[in-house]
Scaffold this motif. Structure first.
Motif, PDB file in Angstrom:
ATOM      1  N   LEU A 121       0.809  -1.212   0.000  1.00  0.00           N
ATOM      2  CA  LEU A 121       0.000   0.000   0.000  1.00  0.00           C
ATOM      3  C   LEU A 121       0.844   1.266   0.000  1.00  0.00           C
ATOM      4  CD1 LEU A 121      -2.823  -1.058   2.464  1.00  0.00           C
ATOM      5  CD2 LEU A 121      -2.881  -0.992  -0.030  1.00  0.00           C
ATOM      6  N   SER A 122       2.056   1.182   0.541  1.00  0.00           N
ATOM      7  CA  SER A 122       2.942   2.345   0.540  1.00  0.00           C
ATOM      8  C   SER A 122       4.210   2.007  -0.231  1.00  0.00           C
ATOM      9  CB  SER A 122       3.280   2.763   1.964  1.00  0.00           C
ATOM     10  OG  SER A 122       3.902   1.705   2.648  1.00  0.00           O
ATOM     11  N   ASN A 123       4.669   2.956  -1.003  1.00  0.00           N
ATOM     12  CA  ASN A 123       5.891   2.767  -1.792  1.00  0.00           C
ATOM     13  C   ASN A 123       7.072   3.327  -1.019  1.00  0.00           C
ATOM     14  OD1 ASN A 123       4.633   1.639  -4.117  1.00  0.00           O
ATOM     15  ND2 ASN A 123       3.854   3.663  -4.607  1.00  0.00           N
ATOM     16  N   ILE A 124       7.832   2.444  -0.403  1.00  0.00           N
ATOM     17  CA  ILE A 124       8.984   2.829   0.409  1.00  0.00           C
ATOM     18  C   ILE A 124      10.236   2.191  -0.213  1.00  0.00           C
ATOM     19  CG2 ILE A 124       9.993   2.803   2.728  1.00  0.00           C
ATOM     20  CD1 ILE A 124       7.355   4.318   2.592  1.00  0.00           C
ATOM     21  N   CYS A 125      11.313   2.979  -0.350  1.00  0.00           N
ATOM     22  CA  CYS A 125      12.528   2.478  -1.001  1.00  0.00           C
ATOM     23  C   CYS A 125      13.203   1.366  -0.204  1.00  0.00           C
ATOM     24  CB  CYS A 125      13.497   3.617  -1.270  1.00  0.00           C
ATOM     25  SG  CYS A 125      14.098   4.478   0.201  1.00  0.00           S
ATOM     26  N   LYS A 126      13.148   1.446   1.111  1.00  0.00           N
ATOM     27  CA  LYS A 126      13.695   0.415   1.991  1.00  0.00           C
ATOM     28  C   LYS A 126      12.988   0.515   3.331  1.00  0.00           C
ATOM     29  CE  LYS A 126      17.596   3.401   3.118  1.00  0.00           C
ATOM     30  NZ  LYS A 126      19.037   3.543   3.123  1.00  0.00           N
ATOM     31  N   PRO A 127      12.927  -0.566   4.080  1.00  0.00           N
ATOM     32  CA  PRO A 127      12.163  -0.550   5.340  1.00  0.00           C
ATOM     33  C   PRO A 127      12.624   0.500   6.343  1.00  0.00           C
ATOM     34  CG  PRO A 127      12.748  -2.794   4.754  1.00  0.00           C
ATOM     35  CD  PRO A 127      13.458  -1.897   3.787  1.00  0.00           C
ATOM     36  N   ASP A 128      13.898   0.836   6.350  1.00  0.00           N
ATOM     37  CA  ASP A 128      14.408   1.811   7.319  1.00  0.00           C
ATOM     38  C   ASP A 128      14.648   3.186   6.692  1.00  0.00           C
ATOM     39  OD1 ASP A 128      16.524   0.951   5.782  1.00  0.00           O
ATOM     40  OD2 ASP A 128      17.965   0.957   7.429  1.00  0.00           O
ATOM     41  N   CYS A 129      13.881   3.542   5.671  1.00  0.00           N
ATOM     42  CA  CYS A 129      14.015   4.855   5.022  1.00  0.00           C
ATOM     43  C   CYS A 129      13.760   5.956   6.049  1.00  0.00           C
ATOM     44  CB  CYS A 129      13.031   4.974   3.855  1.00  0.00           C
ATOM     45  SG  CYS A 129      13.095   6.590   3.048  1.00  0.00           S
ATOM     46  N   LYS A 130      14.664   6.926   6.104  1.00  0.00           N
ATOM     47  CA  LYS A 130      14.567   7.997   7.098  1.00  0.00           C
ATOM     48  C   LYS A 130      13.764   9.189   6.598  1.00  0.00           C
ATOM     49  CE  LYS A 130      18.930   6.589   9.093  1.00  0.00           C
ATOM     50  NZ  LYS A 130      20.339   6.903   9.252  1.00  0.00           N
ATOM     51  N   GLY A 131      13.502   9.253   5.310  1.00  0.00           N
ATOM     52  CA  GLY A 131      12.690  10.331   4.767  1.00  0.00           C
ATOM     53  C   GLY A 131      13.441  11.633   4.605  1.00  0.00           C
ATOM     54  N   LEU A 132      12.695  12.740   4.608  1.00  0.00           N
ATOM     55  CA  LEU A 132      13.257  14.073   4.417  1.00  0.00           C
ATOM     56  C   LEU A 132      13.223  14.856   5.719  1.00  0.00           C
ATOM     57  CD1 LEU A 132      11.434  15.026   1.088  1.00  0.00           C
ATOM     58  CD2 LEU A 132      13.744  14.110   1.342  1.00  0.00           C
ATOM     59  N   CYS A 133      14.167  15.777   5.878  1.00  0.00           N
ATOM     60  CA  CYS A 133      14.174  16.672   7.041  1.00  0.00           C
ATOM     61  C   CYS A 133      12.970  17.603   6.925  1.00  0.00           C
ATOM     62  CB  CYS A 133      15.466  17.478   7.069  1.00  0.00           C
ATOM     63  SG  CYS A 133      15.471  18.768   8.348  1.00  0.00           S
ATOM     64  N   PRO A 134      12.168  17.704   7.984  1.00  0.00           N
ATOM     65  CA  PRO A 134      10.990  18.563   7.910  1.00  0.00           C
ATOM     66  C   PRO A 134      11.328  20.062   7.871  1.00  0.00           C
ATOM     67  CG  PRO A 134      11.180  17.590  10.090  1.00  0.00           C
ATOM     68  CD  PRO A 134      12.237  16.968   9.243  1.00  0.00           C
ATOM     69  N   LYS A 135      12.576  20.412   8.197  1.00  0.00           N
ATOM     70  CA  LYS A 135      12.974  21.835   8.195  1.00  0.00           C
ATOM     71  C   LYS A 135      13.592  22.248   6.865  1.00  0.00           C
ATOM     72  CE  LYS A 135      13.072  22.667  12.948  1.00  0.00           C
ATOM     73  NZ  LYS A 135      13.215  23.723  13.863  1.00  0.00           N
ATOM     74  N   CYS A 136      14.580  21.478   6.377  1.00  0.00           N
ATOM     75  CA  CYS A 136      15.307  21.907   5.169  1.00  0.00           C
ATOM     76  C   CYS A 136      15.036  21.026   3.953  1.00  0.00           C
ATOM     77  CB  CYS A 136      16.799  21.964   5.440  1.00  0.00           C
ATOM     78  SG  CYS A 136      17.588  20.341   5.670  1.00  0.00           S
ATOM     79  N   GLY A 137      14.418  19.856   4.129  1.00  0.00           N
ATOM     80  CA  GLY A 137      14.105  18.992   2.997  1.00  0.00           C
ATOM     81  C   GLY A 137      15.232  18.080   2.556  1.00  0.00           C
ATOM     82  N   HIS A 138      16.307  18.004   3.318  1.00  0.00           N
ATOM     83  CA  HIS A 138      17.447  17.151   2.984  1.00  0.00           C
ATOM     84  C   HIS A 138      17.052  15.674   3.120  1.00  0.00           C
ATOM     85  CE1 HIS A 138      21.605  15.779   2.749  1.00  0.00           C
ATOM     86  NE2 HIS A 138      21.410  15.089   3.858  1.00  0.00           N
ATOM     87  N   ASN A 139      17.532  14.832   2.208  1.00  0.00           N
ATOM     88  CA  ASN A 139      17.295  13.386   2.267  1.00  0.00           C
ATOM     89  C   ASN A 139      18.143  12.819   3.405  1.00  0.00           C
ATOM     90  OD1 ASN A 139      17.038  10.633   1.934  1.00  0.00           O
ATOM     91  ND2 ASN A 139      17.304  10.691  -0.282  1.00  0.00           N
ATOM     92  N   LEU A 140      17.512  12.371   4.481  1.00  0.00           N
ATOM     93  CA  LEU A 140      18.232  11.897   5.662  1.00  0.00           C
ATOM     94  C   LEU A 140      18.908  10.551   5.449  1.00  0.00           C
ATOM     95  CD1 LEU A 140      15.673  13.060   8.367  1.00  0.00           C
ATOM     96  CD2 LEU A 140      17.839  14.143   7.733  1.00  0.00           C
ATOM     97  N   ASN A 141      18.596   9.854   4.356  1.00  0.00           N
ATOM     98  CA  ASN A 141      19.303   8.604   4.028  1.00  0.00           C
ATOM     99  C   ASN A 141      20.729   8.898   3.576  1.00  0.00           C
ATOM    100  OD1 ASN A 141      17.079   6.833   4.486  1.00  0.00           O
ATOM    101  ND2 ASN A 141      16.212   7.528   2.557  1.00  0.00           N
ATOM    102  N   GLU A 142      20.979  10.118   3.122  1.00  0.00           N
ATOM    103  CA  GLU A 142      22.304  10.515   2.631  1.00  0.00           C
ATOM    104  C   GLU A 142      23.173  11.099   3.742  1.00  0.00           C
ATOM    105  OE1 GLU A 142      21.367  13.224  -0.487  1.00  0.00           O
ATOM    106  OE2 GLU A 142      20.511  11.644  -1.760  1.00  0.00           O
ATOM    107  N   GLY A 143      22.635  11.216   4.937  1.00  0.00           N
ATOM    108  CA  GLY A 143      23.376  11.762   6.076  1.00  0.00           C
ATOM    109  C   GLY A 143      22.560  12.808   6.788  1.00  0.00           C
ATOM    110  N   ASP A 144      23.046  13.191   7.975  1.00  0.00           N
ATOM    111  CA  ASP A 144      22.329  14.166   8.786  1.00  0.00           C
ATOM    112  C   ASP A 144      22.571  15.566   8.233  1.00  0.00           C
ATOM    113  OD1 ASP A 144      20.706  14.979  10.864  1.00  0.00           O
ATOM    114  OD2 ASP A 144      22.398  15.264  12.240  1.00  0.00           O
ATOM    115  N   CYS A 145      21.567  16.426   8.311  1.00  0.00           N
ATOM    116  CA  CYS A 145      21.678  17.791   7.788  1.00  0.00           C
ATOM    117  C   CYS A 145      22.091  18.788   8.862  1.00  0.00           C
ATOM    118  CB  CYS A 145      20.355  18.225   7.165  1.00  0.00           C
ATOM    119  SG  CYS A 145      18.966  18.190   8.325  1.00  0.00           S
ATOM    120  N   GLY A 146      21.970  18.421  10.130  1.00  0.00           N
ATOM    121  CA  GLY A 146      22.353  19.304  11.217  1.00  0.00           C
ATOM    122  C   GLY A 146      21.220  20.140  11.767  1.00  0.00           C
TER     123      GLY A 146
END
Length: 166
Positions: A121-146
Motif C-alpha cells: 500500500l505504501s511505496n517505500i525504497c527500503k524498510p528503514d528509510c529515514k525520509g526528508l528533514c521537515p525543516k530543510c528537505g534534505h534526504n536523511l538517508n544521505e546523512g544528517d543535515c544538522g
C-alpha cells in the motif's frame, strides 16, 4: 489475451503443458498513478490436468518503478510473484475454483489480480528509510543535515512554560 489451449491435455492425466507470455502493463490493465511496471511483464508456468481440474501454476516477473513516499527518490524494484490456481468447466458450489468453457484457458484476470494484490500500500525504497528533514528537505538517508528536528510534545507545553519562567 493470455489464452492456453488445453485441448491436448484432456486425455493425458498428469502431463504438464508449459506456457510463456510477455505482456505490457497496459494490456493487463495493471496501471496505477502510484507506480509503473516496466515492459515486458513475463509470465511463465505449466498447466496440469488432474482428472477433474486443470491446475495452472507459475510465476510473474516484473520490474516496478515508483517514487518513495518518504524520501521522494526514484526507485526500481524487481519482483517475482508465484501463483497456483485451479480451473474447471463445471460450475459448482466451490468459489475457489475458476470456471471456463471451451478449450482455451484465459489466465489474464488471474495474472492481473495476482500482480496487483502483491503490491504494498505504501511505496517505500527500503524498510528503514529515514525520509526528508521537515525543516530543510534534505534526504536523511544521505546523512544528517544538522537541523534541530526536536518537536516538543504539545501535552507538555504547560510544563515547558514553567521551566522557561526561571
Amino acid at each position: 489475451m493470455m489464452n492456453i489451449n488445453i485441448a491436448e491435455l484432456q486425455t493425458d492425466l498428469g502431463r504438464e503443458l508449459p506456457f510463456s507470455f510477455a505482456v505490457t502493463a497496459a494490456e493487463l490493465d495493471a496501471l496505477s498513478d502510484d507506480y509503473a511496471f516496466q515492459d515486458p511483464i513475463k509470465v511463465t508456468g505449466t498447466v496440469v490436468y488432474t482428472g477433474m481440474r486443470w491446475r495452472v501454476s507459475g510465476k510473474i516477473e516484473v520490474v516496478k518503478t515508483f517514487v518513495c513516499n518518504r524520501c521522494l527518490t526514484d526507485c526500481r524494484e524487481e519482483q517475482v510473484h508465484e501463483f497456483s490456481e485451479d480451473f474447471t468447466r463445471d460450475e459448482g458450489e466451490d468459489d475457489s475454483v475458476n470456471v471456463f468453457s471451451g478449450d482455451l484457458l484465459d489466465i489474464e484476470d488471474m495474472v492481473r489480480d495476482t500482480l496487483l494484490a502483491a503490491q504494498s500500500l505504501s511505496n517505500i525504497c527500503k524498510p528503514d528509510c529515514k525520509g526528508l528533514c521537515p525543516k530543510c528537505g534534505h534526504n536523511l538517508n544521505e546523512g544528517d543535515c544538522g537541523c534541530d528536528r526536536f518537536v516538543p510534545d504539545p501535552r507538555m507545553a504547560a510544563l515547558q512554560q514553567l521551566l522557561n519562567k526561571d
